[in-house]
Design an enzyme around this catalytic site. Structure first.
Site, PDB file in Angstrom:
ATOM      1  N   HIS A 149      13.076 -52.430 -34.066  1.00 54.91           N
ATOM      2  CA  HIS A 149      13.622 -52.221 -35.733  1.00 54.91           C
ATOM      3  C   HIS A 149      12.615 -51.363 -36.263  1.00 54.91           C
ATOM      4  O   HIS A 149      11.457 -51.038 -35.921  1.00 54.91           O
ATOM      5  CB  HIS A 149      13.269 -53.648 -36.437  1.00 54.91           C
ATOM      6  CG  HIS A 149      14.644 -54.514 -35.984  1.00 54.91           C
ATOM      7  ND1 HIS A 149      15.514 -54.837 -36.815  1.00 54.91           N
ATOM      8  CD2 HIS A 149      14.945 -55.227 -34.945  1.00 54.91           C
ATOM      9  CE1 HIS A 149      16.400 -55.507 -36.381  1.00 54.91           C
ATOM     10  NE2 HIS A 149      16.068 -55.777 -35.119  1.00 54.91           N
ATOM     11  N   CYS A 161      17.381 -59.285 -39.808  1.00 56.49           N
ATOM     12  CA  CYS A 161      17.523 -60.641 -39.352  1.00 56.49           C
ATOM     13  C   CYS A 161      17.701 -61.584 -40.333  1.00 56.49           C
ATOM     14  O   CYS A 161      16.633 -61.721 -41.061  1.00 56.49           O
ATOM     15  CB  CYS A 161      16.469 -60.886 -38.202  1.00 56.49           C
ATOM     16  SG  CYS A 161      16.620 -62.399 -37.367  1.00 56.49           S
ATOM     17  N   ARG A 217      26.785 -56.420 -33.945  1.00 62.14           N
ATOM     18  CA  ARG A 217      26.089 -57.842 -34.090  1.00 62.14           C
ATOM     19  C   ARG A 217      24.815 -57.903 -34.853  1.00 62.14           C
ATOM     20  O   ARG A 217      24.909 -58.588 -35.961  1.00 62.14           O
ATOM     21  CB  ARG A 217      25.675 -58.312 -32.620  1.00 62.14           C
ATOM     22  CG  ARG A 217      25.525 -59.515 -32.243  1.00 62.14           C
ATOM     23  CD  ARG A 217      23.897 -60.193 -32.724  1.00 62.14           C
ATOM     24  NE  ARG A 217      23.049 -59.561 -31.917  1.00 62.14           N
ATOM     25  CZ  ARG A 217      21.660 -59.683 -32.361  1.00 62.14           C
ATOM     26  NH1 ARG A 217      21.528 -60.263 -33.198  1.00 62.14           N
ATOM     27  NH2 ARG A 217      20.850 -58.960 -31.650  1.00 62.14           N
ATOM     28  N   ASP A 218      23.787 -57.251 -34.533  1.00 62.12           N
ATOM     29  CA  ASP A 218      22.304 -57.385 -35.239  1.00 62.12           C
ATOM     30  C   ASP A 218      22.451 -56.609 -36.780  1.00 62.12           C
ATOM     31  O   ASP A 218      21.862 -57.512 -37.552  1.00 62.12           O
ATOM     32  CB  ASP A 218      21.546 -56.801 -34.409  1.00 62.12           C
ATOM     33  CG  ASP A 218      19.791 -56.981 -34.577  1.00 62.12           C
ATOM     34  OD1 ASP A 218      19.659 -57.874 -35.707  1.00 62.12           O
ATOM     35  OD2 ASP A 218      19.034 -56.673 -33.886  1.00 62.12           O
ATOM     36  N   HIS A 270      14.178 -53.309 -27.760  1.00 63.95           N
ATOM     37  CA  HIS A 270      14.871 -53.400 -29.000  1.00 63.95           C
ATOM     38  C   HIS A 270      13.944 -53.057 -30.268  1.00 63.95           C
ATOM     39  O   HIS A 270      13.322 -54.178 -30.422  1.00 63.95           O
ATOM     40  CB  HIS A 270      15.595 -54.771 -28.902  1.00 63.95           C
ATOM     41  CG  HIS A 270      16.316 -55.110 -30.036  1.00 63.95           C
ATOM     42  ND1 HIS A 270      17.621 -55.436 -30.385  1.00 63.95           N
ATOM     43  CD2 HIS A 270      15.939 -55.684 -31.405  1.00 63.95           C
ATOM     44  CE1 HIS A 270      18.112 -55.855 -31.292  1.00 63.95           C
ATOM     45  NE2 HIS A 270      16.958 -55.976 -32.252  1.00 63.95           N
ATOM     46  N   ASN A 310      17.548 -52.020 -37.269  1.00 62.61           N
ATOM     47  CA  ASN A 310      17.261 -51.460 -36.130  1.00 62.61           C
ATOM     48  C   ASN A 310      17.002 -50.010 -36.434  1.00 62.61           C
ATOM     49  O   ASN A 310      17.574 -49.660 -37.397  1.00 62.61           O
ATOM     50  CB  ASN A 310      18.453 -51.610 -35.013  1.00 62.61           C
ATOM     51  CG  ASN A 310      18.699 -52.916 -34.581  1.00 62.61           C
ATOM     52  OD1 ASN A 310      19.802 -53.473 -35.452  1.00 62.61           O
ATOM     53  ND2 ASN A 310      18.083 -53.619 -33.685  1.00 62.61           N
TER      54      ASN A 310
HETATM   55 ZN   LIG Z   1      17.175 -57.212 -33.770  1.00 65.46          ZN
END
Ligand SMILES: [Zn+2]
Length: 317
Positions: free
Chosen positions: A212, A243, A14-15, A210, A252
């Site tokens: 990065h 992002c 996803r990210d 979460h 990440n």
């Molecule tokens: Zn993220």
């Protein structure tokens, strides 16, 4: 002595993928999920339920979720930026829906075209929708707070703003709160200060972080979060991603590096590091233009040079 467990949630699908222009074929996504699962990963954020015209990379979210749900004991999570997305994700049968709620107003407007307060209202509607069907009673509703440690538009994000949104998200019925360092601004002392502050306001609701690795701080931040009792972290294979609405954000923290560090500290992740590193081949083939990061993959895993704890790694659920 039983080892302390830490959940590592793979979010690269996803990210990671959402900021990559090259579309990963559905079959490759399924192969990635299988490879992560076979390496012992039991928590994956597999997709985002957004309109395909906005994010063509996620157009196959339903198919990807359906595949992930065939794997026993895999917790399947999806990001849902609005009520419509939440409805689609719930119907698809995910175990967790995560709503992205920015602390920063400018980032919130860029990301979901709503102010943080309007997004909290949308989040409450998502939670009410979940509550409306008994079939969805087991689905966890997560407030995924973003730009918690900084914002590409407004810069510094005051800690009282984070506290305010955390309390509002809990009022709106969040089951759990996840804190996201969307742009990699977090530093270890900042992480400690915020977690200390939040623990004095609420107990036990902030469950995952979460990070990065934009400024190389992700692992140091993780160590501090571990000291504050956090036992769940997001990461992305090969540090894939960024992002699309956060200029300058890189990926990440690499899952391989995170797992290496956690295992070296004696935490049980259930993940086989060698298999994890090997699974990078799927990315090399399916998205060859995407830069892949990660110290452990670059340096290799040599017998005798790995921490003691790695020798006993096994795949555990
Ligand atoms: Zn993220």
């Amino acid at each position: 002595m039983t080892k302390k467990k830490v959940v590592v949630q793979e979010v690269g699908l996803r990210d990671g993928l959402q900021s990559i222009p090259q579309i990963m074929p559905t079959e490759a996504k399924k192969a990635w999920i299988d490879a992560a699962y076979n390496a012992g990963i039991r928590h994956i954020e597999v997709a985002s339920f957004v309109p395909p015209r906005l994010l063509p990379q996620m157009a196959d979210a339903e198919q990807v979720v359906a595949h992930a749900l065939t794997l026993p004991e895999l917790r399947v999570t999806a990001l849902v930026p609005n009520l419509r997305g939440a409805e689609n994700a719930l119907k698809a049968g995910v175990h967790r829906v995560v709503a992205p709620i920015s602390i920063s107003e400018q980032h919130s407007l860029a990301n979901v075209r709503k102010t943080p307060d309007a997004m909290i209202e949308e989040f409450q509607r998502m939670r009410e929708l979940r509550d409306s069907e008994s079939a969805w009673a087991q689905t966890t509703v997560v407030a995924g707070l973003s730009t918690v440690f900084g914002c590409p538009f407004q810069g510094y994000v005051p800690e009282q703003d984070v506290c305010r949104i955390v309390l509002k998200a809990l009022d709106a019925g969040a089951d759990v709160i996840a804190l996201g360092d969307t742009t990699g601004h977090a530093t270890p002392r900042h992480v400690g200060r915020l977690l200390q502050l939040l623990s004095s306001v609420i107990e036990g609701k902030v469950t995952s972080l979460h990070f990065h690795d934009t400024r190389g701080m992700a692992l140091a931040n993780t160590v501090v979060a571990l000291d504050y009792g956090i036992r769940e972290f997001d990461s992305s294979l090969a540090g894939l991603g960024g992002c699309p609405n956060a200029p300058g954000a890189t990926g990440n923290v690499a899952t391989e590096d995170l797992v290496y560090m956690l295992q070296s500290m004696g935490f049980e992740t259930g993940i086989d590091l060698r298999r994890l590193v090997e699974s990078r081949d799927i990315l090399k083939r399916a998205v060859p233009d995407a830069p892949l990061y990660g110290y452990i993959a670059r340096e290799g895993i040599l017998d005798g040079s790995v921490p003691q704890q790695l020798s006993s790694h096994g795949v555990q659920s």
